[in-house]
Write a protein that holds these residues in place. Structure first.
Motif, mmCIF file in Angstrom:
data_model
loop_
_atom_site.group_PDB
_atom_site.id
_atom_site.type_symbol
_atom_site.label_atom_id
_atom_site.label_comp_id
_atom_site.label_asym_id
_atom_site.label_seq_id
_atom_site.Cartn_x
_atom_site.Cartn_y
_atom_site.Cartn_z
ATOM 1 N N GLU A 147 0.830 -1.208 0.000
ATOM 2 C CA GLU A 147 0.000 0.000 0.000
ATOM 3 C C GLU A 147 0.861 1.254 0.000
ATOM 4 N N LEU A 148 1.898 1.262 0.832
ATOM 5 C CA LEU A 148 2.786 2.422 0.904
ATOM 6 C C LEU A 148 3.543 2.625 -0.405
ATOM 7 N N LEU A 149 4.041 1.537 -0.966
ATOM 8 C CA LEU A 149 4.775 1.632 -2.226
ATOM 9 C C LEU A 149 3.887 2.140 -3.352
ATOM 10 N N ASP A 150 2.657 1.670 -3.391
ATOM 11 C CA ASP A 150 1.724 2.118 -4.426
ATOM 12 C C ASP A 150 1.360 3.592 -4.265
ATOM 13 N N GLU A 151 1.510 4.106 -3.025
ATOM 14 C CA GLU A 151 1.276 5.528 -2.766
ATOM 15 C C GLU A 151 2.534 6.361 -3.009
ATOM 16 N N GLN A 152 3.565 5.715 -3.562
ATOM 17 C CA GLN A 152 4.843 6.353 -3.909
ATOM 18 C C GLN A 152 5.645 6.793 -2.693
ATOM 19 N N VAL A 153 5.408 6.153 -1.551
ATOM 20 C CA VAL A 153 6.205 6.408 -0.353
ATOM 21 C C VAL A 153 7.500 5.594 -0.436
ATOM 22 N N MET A 154 8.620 6.210 -0.094
ATOM 23 C CA MET A 154 9.879 5.476 -0.054
ATOM 24 C C MET A 154 9.879 4.564 1.171
ATOM 25 N N VAL A 155 10.212 3.302 0.963
ATOM 26 C CA VAL A 155 10.170 2.313 2.037
ATOM 27 C C VAL A 155 11.518 1.620 2.174
ATOM 28 N N LEU A 156 12.025 1.592 3.418
ATOM 29 C CA LEU A 156 13.180 0.761 3.757
ATOM 30 C C LEU A 156 12.647 -0.423 4.557
ATOM 31 N N PHE A 157 12.791 -1.627 4.005
ATOM 32 C CA PHE A 157 12.267 -2.836 4.648
ATOM 33 C C PHE A 157 13.432 -3.679 5.127
ATOM 34 N N THR A 158 13.458 -3.970 6.430
ATOM 35 C CA THR A 158 14.528 -4.789 7.008
ATOM 36 C C THR A 158 13.945 -6.076 7.571
ATOM 37 N N GLY A 159 14.717 -7.146 7.476
ATOM 38 C CA GLY A 159 14.260 -8.417 8.025
ATOM 39 C C GLY A 159 15.242 -9.523 7.714
ATOM 40 N N CYS A 160 14.914 -10.730 8.169
ATOM 41 C CA CYS A 160 15.710 -11.897 7.811
ATOM 42 C C CYS A 160 15.616 -12.103 6.299
ATOM 43 N N PRO A 161 16.608 -12.744 5.684
ATOM 44 C CA PRO A 161 16.573 -12.934 4.227
ATOM 45 C C PRO A 161 15.312 -13.627 3.734
ATOM 46 N N CYS A 162 14.785 -14.581 4.508
ATOM 47 C CA CYS A 162 13.560 -15.267 4.092
ATOM 48 C C CYS A 162 12.374 -14.308 4.069
ATOM 49 N N GLN A 163 12.391 -13.310 4.948
ATOM 50 C CA GLN A 163 11.318 -12.314 4.955
ATOM 51 C C GLN A 163 11.452 -11.343 3.786
ATOM 52 N N ILE A 164 12.685 -11.023 3.405
ATOM 53 C CA ILE A 164 12.905 -10.192 2.222
ATOM 54 C C ILE A 164 12.425 -10.936 0.974
ATOM 55 N N ALA A 165 12.774 -12.214 0.874
ATOM 56 C CA ALA A 165 12.312 -13.025 -0.255
ATOM 57 C C ALA A 165 10.791 -13.094 -0.270
ATOM 58 N N GLY A 166 10.194 -13.246 0.910
ATOM 59 C CA GLY A 166 8.743 -13.280 1.002
ATOM 60 C C GLY A 166 8.113 -11.989 0.508
ATOM 61 N N LEU A 167 8.716 -10.861 0.868
ATOM 62 C CA LEU A 167 8.195 -9.567 0.407
ATOM 63 C C LEU A 167 8.248 -9.471 -1.111
ATOM 64 N N TYR A 168 9.386 -9.847 -1.699
ATOM 65 C CA TYR A 168 9.520 -9.788 -3.158
ATOM 66 C C TYR A 168 8.453 -10.636 -3.847
ATOM 67 N N VAL A 169 8.224 -11.825 -3.323
ATOM 68 C CA VAL A 169 7.232 -12.712 -3.934
ATOM 69 C C VAL A 169 5.829 -12.118 -3.804
ATOM 70 N N TYR A 170 5.535 -11.574 -2.643
ATOM 71 C CA TYR A 170 4.215 -10.978 -2.439
ATOM 72 C C TYR A 170 3.990 -9.796 -3.389
ATOM 73 N N LEU A 171 4.997 -8.939 -3.518
ATOM 74 C CA LEU A 171 4.856 -7.743 -4.359
ATOM 75 C C LEU A 171 4.747 -8.099 -5.841
ATOM 76 N N ASN A 172 5.476 -9.126 -6.252
ATOM 77 C CA ASN A 172 5.451 -9.607 -7.646
ATOM 78 C C ASN A 172 6.002 -8.586 -8.630
ATOM 79 N N GLU A 173 6.703 -7.583 -8.138
ATOM 80 C CA GLU A 173 7.407 -6.619 -8.983
ATOM 81 C C GLU A 173 8.419 -5.879 -8.126
ATOM 82 N N ARG A 174 9.414 -5.320 -8.760
ATOM 83 C CA ARG A 174 10.426 -4.561 -8.036
ATOM 84 C C ARG A 174 10.098 -3.069 -8.123
ATOM 85 N N TYR A 175 9.874 -2.456 -7.000
ATOM 86 C CA TYR A 175 9.527 -1.038 -6.928
ATOM 87 C C TYR A 175 10.796 -0.202 -6.807
#
Length: 373
Positions: A147-175
């Protein structure tokens, strides 16, 4: 319904987030690790959970095979004191806030359960600092991030590598307005074991525990100190090798099963940046005092990371170093932690953390501590 093999599931929460009928919940198993639970009566058999599961599908990775390796420490002394290592996470966050962005990371709630949330300023960032040594509950954070990314907000997302991979899969595109930081993770500890530890420490000191800081620098900059905060009595400070939870964590006894065969403990890394502790840095390139105050290792894993680092490095003391200098004391950059045989014994009983430390951590030596962030 089983989405993927239990020994491969990372608990990333993608299945929960993509389910169109919300028939999946993330629940702790008996060992204290998050797994998806499917309500078969509500499930419509759309198979989106399996189609999106990072453990069942290859996550595209175009990061560098030889990332730029930087040792750095924040120029602000107060930030250094509040950081587990060198304050690189805060330096990145400062840039995000100056550009009206948000930082997403892990905090502890009042029940000492770690979860991902959003910070919009440096005050809200403070609870995100410091190593938690537990897996964070993702909850609805992937949904909120999109939601934040679609609103053009800059987002820094931190987490374990598996959580980063999970985010990428959920988003289905690189913002273009998303920056990711993966933690150089050794494994996530058991929440059930942690809860027993909290109960036992509270009983030992005769008061309710309100907070735990595993990498506290207030009493001793050089050694690993656990700070335990109570409702009424003064704080207690314990060396890591005397602390039951940290002793077992350092010995790799209480990790999630999938952590011993981690898909993401490899190069190329998952996030734009990888961050950890730079214990192996050549001591000749910095003073003894700077080393003792804490040094972060920051891997710049792609061109976007290189560009962003140029914008934040004025707030850091920094030096570029060889990658093998970082991996010499932090092998989890490129390989998984080794599973000890006693891990099976610990989870086949409800052994107390105090007893586990006595039985399985007799040979704990300080040299192992330097490998942990």
């Amino acid at each position: 319904m089983i989405i993927c093999d239990l020994d491969k599931c990372t608990g990333c929460g993608v299945c929960y987030s993509v389910c169109p009928v919300k028939c999946i919940s993330m629940e702790y198993d008996q060992q204290g690790f998050l797994f998806p639970k499917v309500d078969d009566d509500k499930c419509i058999k759309c198979n989106r959970c399996r189609e999106k599961c990072p453990s069942l599908n290859i996550v595209e990775n175009i990061n560098f095979s030889n990332p730029t390796t930087v040792g750095c420490w924040h120029k602000n002394e107060e930030i250094l004191k509040q950081s587990s290592s060198g304050g690189a996470f805060t330096a990145l966050s400062e840039y995000i806030f100056k550009n009206n962005g948000v930082v997403i990371g892990c905090v502890m709630d009042d029940n000492l359960t770690p979860y991902h949330t959003v910070a919009t300023n440096l005050d809200e960032l403070k609870p995100m600092r410091g190593s938690k040594y537990l897996q964070s509950e993702i909850r609805d954070i992937y949904i909120k991030t999109k939601e934040l990314l679609d609103e053009q907000v800059m987002v820094l997302f931190t987490g374990c590598p598996c959580q980063i991979a999970g985010l990428y899969v959920y988003l289905n595109e690189r913002y273009s307005n998303l920056i990711t930081v993966d933690l150089i993770c050794h494994g996530v500890g058991s929440k059930a074991f942690f809860d027993r530890y909290i109960e036992e420490m509270g009983s030992k000191y005769g008061d309710d525990i309100r907070g735990v800081s595993f990498r506290n620098k207030i009493k001793n900059k050089k050694n690993y100190i656990t700070k335990i905060s109570f409702k009424n009595r003064p704080n207690v400070y314990l060396p890591a090798i005397s602390d039951p939870y940290m002793s077992c964590y350092i010995q790799r006894l209480i990790y999630r099963e999938s952590c011993y065969n981690c898909m993401y403990a490899s190069i190329p890394r998952t996030g734009d940046f990888s961050i950890g502790d730079f214990v192996g840095i050549d001591r000749k390139v910095l003073s003894k005092e700077d080393f003792q105050r804490g040094v972060s290792v920051l891997l710049l894993n792609n061109k976007n990371a290189n560009k962003l680092f140029e914008k934040i490095n004025m707030n850091l003391n920094w030096v570029e170093r060889p990658l093998d200098e970082a991996t010499s004391t932090n092998a989890n950059i490129y390989k998984s932690s080794v599973r000890p045989e006693s891990r099976t014994e610990i989870f086949s009983t409800d052994i107390s953390p105090f007893e586990a430390r006595k039985k399985y951590c007799k040979n704990l030596f300080k040299g192992r501590i330097v490998n942990f962030i």
